[in-house]
Design a protein around this motif. Structure first.
Motif, PDB file in Angstrom:
ATOM      1  N   SER A  16       0.864  -1.250   0.042  1.00  0.00           N
ATOM      2  CA  SER A  16       0.029  -0.157  -0.108  1.00  0.00           C
ATOM      3  C   SER A  16       0.965   1.210   0.011  1.00  0.00           C
ATOM      4  O   SER A  16       0.501   2.325  -0.707  1.00  0.00           O
ATOM      5  N   ALA A  17       1.912   1.149   0.817  1.00  0.00           N
ATOM      6  CA  ALA A  17       2.660   2.308   0.881  1.00  0.00           C
ATOM      7  C   ALA A  17       3.713   2.555  -0.450  1.00  0.00           C
ATOM      8  O   ALA A  17       3.639   3.853  -0.892  1.00  0.00           O
ATOM      9  N   LYS A  18       3.986   1.392  -1.014  1.00  0.00           N
ATOM     10  CA  LYS A  18       4.898   1.554  -2.269  1.00  0.00           C
ATOM     11  C   LYS A  18       3.879   2.226  -3.290  1.00  0.00           C
ATOM     12  O   LYS A  18       4.200   3.077  -4.160  1.00  0.00           O
ATOM     13  N   TYR A  19       2.771   1.561  -3.537  1.00  0.00           N
ATOM     14  CA  TYR A  19       1.889   1.951  -4.511  1.00  0.00           C
ATOM     15  C   TYR A  19       1.109   3.602  -4.429  1.00  0.00           C
ATOM     16  O   TYR A  19       0.902   4.101  -5.482  1.00  0.00           O
ATOM     17  N   SER A  20       0.924   3.648  -3.111  1.00  0.00           N
ATOM     18  CA  SER A  20       0.318   5.072  -2.892  1.00  0.00           C
ATOM     19  C   SER A  20       1.423   6.309  -2.730  1.00  0.00           C
ATOM     20  O   SER A  20       1.004   7.418  -2.791  1.00  0.00           O
ATOM     21  N   LEU A  21       2.527   6.128  -2.293  1.00  0.00           N
ATOM     22  CA  LEU A  21       3.394   6.938  -1.797  1.00  0.00           C
ATOM     23  C   LEU A  21       4.725   7.116  -2.748  1.00  0.00           C
ATOM     24  O   LEU A  21       4.997   7.930  -3.365  1.00  0.00           O
ATOM     25  N   CYS A  25       5.486   9.511  -6.304  1.00  0.00           N
ATOM     26  CA  CYS A  25       6.652  10.544  -6.182  1.00  0.00           C
ATOM     27  C   CYS A  25       7.807  10.175  -7.229  1.00  0.00           C
ATOM     28  O   CYS A  25       8.261  11.067  -7.619  1.00  0.00           O
ATOM     29  N   LYS A  26       7.811   8.885  -7.563  1.00  0.00           N
ATOM     30  CA  LYS A  26       8.885   8.708  -8.635  1.00  0.00           C
ATOM     31  C   LYS A  26       8.411   9.116  -9.939  1.00  0.00           C
ATOM     32  O   LYS A  26       9.112   9.657 -10.587  1.00  0.00           O
ATOM     33  N   GLU A  27       7.038   9.073 -10.150  1.00  0.00           N
ATOM     34  CA  GLU A  27       6.677   9.619 -11.450  1.00  0.00           C
ATOM     35  C   GLU A  27       6.788  11.143 -11.350  1.00  0.00           C
ATOM     36  O   GLU A  27       7.067  11.897 -12.593  1.00  0.00           O
ATOM     37  N   ALA A  93      16.403  12.681  -1.811  1.00  0.00           N
ATOM     38  CA  ALA A  93      15.134  13.202  -1.957  1.00  0.00           C
ATOM     39  C   ALA A  93      15.273  14.491  -1.795  1.00  0.00           C
ATOM     40  O   ALA A  93      14.489  15.328  -2.467  1.00  0.00           O
ATOM     41  N   ASN A  94      15.994  15.124  -0.911  1.00  0.00           N
ATOM     42  CA  ASN A  94      16.095  16.707  -0.650  1.00  0.00           C
ATOM     43  C   ASN A  94      16.544  17.211  -1.870  1.00  0.00           C
ATOM     44  O   ASN A  94      16.229  18.328  -2.252  1.00  0.00           O
ATOM     45  N   ASP A  95      17.796  16.616  -2.208  1.00  0.00           N
ATOM     46  CA  ASP A  95      18.547  17.098  -3.419  1.00  0.00           C
ATOM     47  C   ASP A  95      17.445  17.043  -4.744  1.00  0.00           C
ATOM     48  O   ASP A  95      17.481  17.989  -5.505  1.00  0.00           O
ATOM     49  N   LEU A  96      16.712  15.860  -4.871  1.00  0.00           N
ATOM     50  CA  LEU A  96      15.948  16.017  -5.937  1.00  0.00           C
ATOM     51  C   LEU A  96      14.925  17.109  -5.824  1.00  0.00           C
ATOM     52  O   LEU A  96      14.515  17.619  -6.923  1.00  0.00           O
ATOM     53  N   ALA A  97      14.370  17.154  -4.530  1.00  0.00           N
ATOM     54  CA  ALA A  97      13.179  18.270  -4.436  1.00  0.00           C
ATOM     55  C   ALA A  97      14.078  19.807  -5.030  1.00  0.00           C
ATOM     56  O   ALA A  97      13.060  20.436  -5.602  1.00  0.00           O
TER      57      ALA A  97
END
Length: 120
Positions: A16-21, A25-27, A93-97
């Motif tokens: 659930s976490a993988k598919y919903s979060l 975010c990856k896309e 993730a912070n760098d990507l943001a």
């Protein structure tokens, strides 16, 4: 019986976490890219990145289990590795943001400039 229920709940929660979060975010990371870069980036991640990550994790775990003799002996080392990877993931993730926000600002500025030229 309790172990089966806990295992099932863990699988349900992780999927659930993988598919919903994670997947959305990856896309989102591909939004500021042009169509060719999106296609090549997705292909590289799906074909190379995901399997390499899974097999790398399994390799580290197996080396530790065989080297230390049991999963319980390897667990503290796996915990340290996990904490290090989580730290690196948060940094990434912070760098990507930051990169995403910068790309979106450039995209917005280009759109504003094009709109201003069309209206004159």
């Amino acid at each position: 019986m309790l172990a089966v229920i806990v295992g099932a709940a863990q699988n349900i929660l992780s999927k659930s976490a993988k598919y919903s979060l994670f997947d959305p975010c990856k896309e989102m990371a591909y939004i500021p890219l042009d169509q060719e870069s999106k296609t090549k980036g997705k292909a590289a991640i799906d074909v190379i990145g995901n399997p390499l990550g899974k097999s790398g994790g399994a390799l580290i775990q197996q080396i530790l289990i065989f080297g230390l003799g049991s999963l319980s002996a390897a667990t503290p080392y796996l915990g340290v590795i996990l904490c290090g990877l989580v730290f690196l993931w948060i940094q990434s993730a912070n760098d990507l943001a930051g990169q995403f926000n910068k790309a979106m600002e450039v995209d917005d500025n280009a759109g504003s400039a094009a709109g201003a030229t069309e209206s004159t």
